[in-house]
Enzyme design. Structure first.
Site, short mmCIF file in Angstrom:
data_model
loop_
_atom_site.label_atom_id
_atom_site.label_comp_id
_atom_site.label_asym_id
_atom_site.label_seq_id
_atom_site.Cartn_x
_atom_site.Cartn_y
_atom_site.Cartn_z
N ARG A 1 -9.60 2.46 -1.75
CA ARG A 1 -10.48 1.28 -1.71
C ARG A 1 -9.91 0.28 -0.73
O ARG A 1 -8.74 0.33 -0.38
CB ARG A 1 -10.53 0.59 -3.09
N THR B 1 -3.00 -8.55 -7.78
CA THR B 1 -2.66 -9.95 -8.04
C THR B 1 -2.87 -10.23 -9.53
O THR B 1 -3.73 -9.61 -10.17
CB THR B 1 -3.57 -10.92 -7.24
N ASP C 1 -2.90 -13.94 -10.78
CA ASP C 1 -2.61 -15.31 -10.36
C ASP C 1 -2.59 -16.30 -11.53
O ASP C 1 -3.46 -16.27 -12.40
CB ASP C 1 -3.67 -15.80 -9.36
N GLN D 1 2.07 -19.44 -1.79
CA GLN D 1 0.70 -19.83 -2.14
C GLN D 1 0.68 -20.38 -3.56
O GLN D 1 1.30 -19.79 -4.47
CB GLN D 1 -0.25 -18.61 -2.04
N GLY E 1 -0.06 -20.98 -7.21
CA GLY E 1 -0.57 -20.08 -8.26
C GLY E 1 -0.18 -18.63 -8.06
O GLY E 1 -0.74 -17.74 -8.71
N TYR F 1 3.23 -12.96 -6.90
CA TYR F 1 2.75 -12.21 -5.72
C TYR F 1 3.56 -12.60 -4.48
O TYR F 1 3.97 -11.73 -3.70
CB TYR F 1 1.27 -12.54 -5.53
N TYR G 1 -6.19 -13.13 5.09
CA TYR G 1 -7.26 -12.90 4.10
C TYR G 1 -8.27 -11.88 4.64
O TYR G 1 -8.85 -12.08 5.70
CB TYR G 1 -7.93 -14.22 3.74
N1 NAP Z 1 -7.30 -8.38 0.70
C1 NAP Z 1 -6.49 -9.28 1.25
O1 NAP Z 1 -6.91 -10.34 1.71
C2 NAP Z 1 -5.03 -9.02 1.36
C3 NAP Z 1 -4.25 -9.94 2.04
C4 NAP Z 1 -2.89 -9.71 2.18
C5 NAP Z 1 -2.33 -8.57 1.64
N2 NAP Z 1 -3.12 -7.69 0.96
C6 NAP Z 1 -2.47 -6.51 0.42
O2 NAP Z 1 -3.12 -5.36 0.94
C7 NAP Z 1 -3.05 -4.31 0.00
C8 NAP Z 1 -4.46 -3.79 -0.27
O3 NAP Z 1 -5.25 -4.85 -0.76
P1 NAP Z 1 -6.83 -4.69 -1.01
O4 NAP Z 1 -7.39 -6.05 -0.86
O5 NAP Z 1 -7.37 -3.58 -0.21
O6 NAP Z 1 -6.84 -4.32 -2.58
P2 NAP Z 1 -8.01 -3.68 -3.46
O7 NAP Z 1 -9.30 -3.70 -2.75
O8 NAP Z 1 -7.89 -4.36 -4.78
O9 NAP Z 1 -7.53 -2.14 -3.61
C9 NAP Z 1 -6.31 -1.90 -4.22
C10 NAP Z 1 -5.98 -0.42 -4.17
O10 NAP Z 1 -4.67 -0.27 -4.74
C11 NAP Z 1 -4.75 0.64 -5.83
N3 NAP Z 1 -3.77 0.28 -6.84
C12 NAP Z 1 -3.66 -0.86 -7.56
N4 NAP Z 1 -2.62 -0.79 -8.41
C13 NAP Z 1 -2.06 0.43 -8.22
C14 NAP Z 1 -0.98 1.12 -8.82
N5 NAP Z 1 -0.22 0.56 -9.79
N6 NAP Z 1 -0.71 2.37 -8.40
C15 NAP Z 1 -1.45 2.95 -7.42
N7 NAP Z 1 -2.47 2.36 -6.81
C16 NAP Z 1 -2.78 1.11 -7.22
C17 NAP Z 1 -6.18 0.53 -6.34
O11 NAP Z 1 -6.51 1.69 -7.11
P3 NAP Z 1 -7.83 1.68 -8.06
O12 NAP Z 1 -9.00 1.82 -7.13
O13 NAP Z 1 -7.64 2.85 -8.95
O14 NAP Z 1 -7.82 0.35 -8.77
C18 NAP Z 1 -6.91 0.43 -5.01
O15 NAP Z 1 -7.03 1.71 -4.40
C19 NAP Z 1 -2.37 -4.90 -1.24
O16 NAP Z 1 -0.99 -4.61 -1.20
C20 NAP Z 1 -2.60 -6.38 -1.07
O17 NAP Z 1 -1.62 -7.14 -1.76
C21 NAP Z 1 -4.45 -7.89 0.81
#
Ligand code: NAP
Length: 240
Positions: free
Chosen positions: A12, A86, A88, A141, A143, A147, A179
């Site tokens: 995802r 997260t 938060d 950040q 809250g 994280y 973001y």
């Molecule tokens: N989106 C942003 O703005 C942003 C900004 C900075 C950093 N990030 C970082 O980028 C990465 C991806 O973020 P995203 O926004 O794409 O997240 P997301 O849409 O919530 O997708 C998270 C993915 O991680 C998997 N996951 C969650 N917990 C897990 C666990 N314990 N073991 C294995 N897989 C796990 C989920 O699996 P399920 O589908 O089974 O839930 C999903 O495939 C994260 O590390 C996030 O902190 C994101």
């Protein structure tokens, strides 16, 4: 032989874009996920990429999964530690469980999977590790002490492991996304999100593909002199 890549949280959001980008670059990709079977099945049906369910924050589950991937596909040579969550709250409302869940999933997973794949990379004299940090690990950040601590930890982890991997042809880098338009950010209240976008010089959220391009760059076979680096991909929001 095509190199085998494991992308945690690869079904995802940002991870799905990374998985697709690496496959397009000729890698054999395995995408992991935690529990959303429907999303993983849809992703597999769309892309043909193998999916595997395990908790990246649990060492025992990681160990079984890595053993199976090695048996089914061959040694993992490219590891993208992207899984993240997260939970938060301000410190006053943050429980020990919320702290542990975020540290284990975001940072513990990097330890688990690097520990379990490093020997095979050393033996091959080739490895590419990319750890997904965050702008909020760089800048902090409100809250998000859990994280921000986990993501900031990823940046230190990356620089230390890069020094251990270098003589074995293993590079270890981090990406710090700003973001990005995924489910994680869609959970932010719209009024807060509008204020965040107003602070991004490029005037928009990132797209998952923006981050995936960075991962493809850092995991290329000829990216062998780039290690211990953090690539910020944030539309200019934080220049670090
Ligand atoms: N989106 C942003 O703005 C942003 C900004 C900075 C950093 N990030 C970082 O980028 C990465 C991806 O973020 P995203 O926004 O794409 O997240 P997301 O849409 O919530 O997708 C998270 C993915 O991680 C998997 N996951 C969650 N917990 C897990 C666990 N314990 N073991 C294995 N897989 C796990 C989920 O699996 P399920 O589908 O089974 O839930 C999903 O495939 C994260 O590390 C996030 O902190 C994101």
């Amino acid at each position: 032989m095509a190199r085998v890549a494991l992308v945690t949280g690869g079904t995802r959001g940002i991870g799905a874009a990374i998985s697709a980008e690496l496959k397009a670059g000729g890698r054999v990709v395995v995408a992991s996920y935690a529990g959303n079977d429907a999303a993983a099945a849809a992703f597999h049906a769309d892309t043909g990429i193998a999916v595997v369910r395990f908790d990246a924050g649990d060492f025992g589950q990681c160990s079984e999964a890595v053993e199976k991937i090695h048996a089914d596909h061959g040694p993992i040579e490219i590891l993208v530690n992207n899984a993240g969550i997260t939970r938060d709250a301000t410190l006053a409302r943050l429980s020990r469980e919320m702290w542990d869940a975020v540290i284990d999933t975001n940072l513990g997973s990097c330890f688990n999977l690097c520990k379990l794949t490093f020997d095979a990379m050393r033996a091959k004299k080739f490895g590419r590790v990319v750890n997904v940090g965050s702008i909020n690990g760089q800048a902090g950040q409100y809250g998000q002490v859990n994280y921000a601590a986990a993501k900031s930890g990823i940046h230190g982890f990356t620089k230390a492991l890069a020094q251990e991997g270098a003589r074995f042809g293993i590079t270890v880098n981090a990406i710090a996304p700003g973001y990005v338009d995924t489910d994680m950010v869609r959970a932010v209240p719209p009024d807060v999100l509008q204020k965040i976008i107003a602070r991004i010089p490029m005037g928009r959220l990132g797209q998952a593909h923006d981050i995936a391009r960075g991962v493809a760059f850092l995991t290329a076979d000829d990216a062998d002199f780039i290690t211990g680096a953090t690539l910020s991909i944030n539309g200019g929001q934080h220049m670090y």
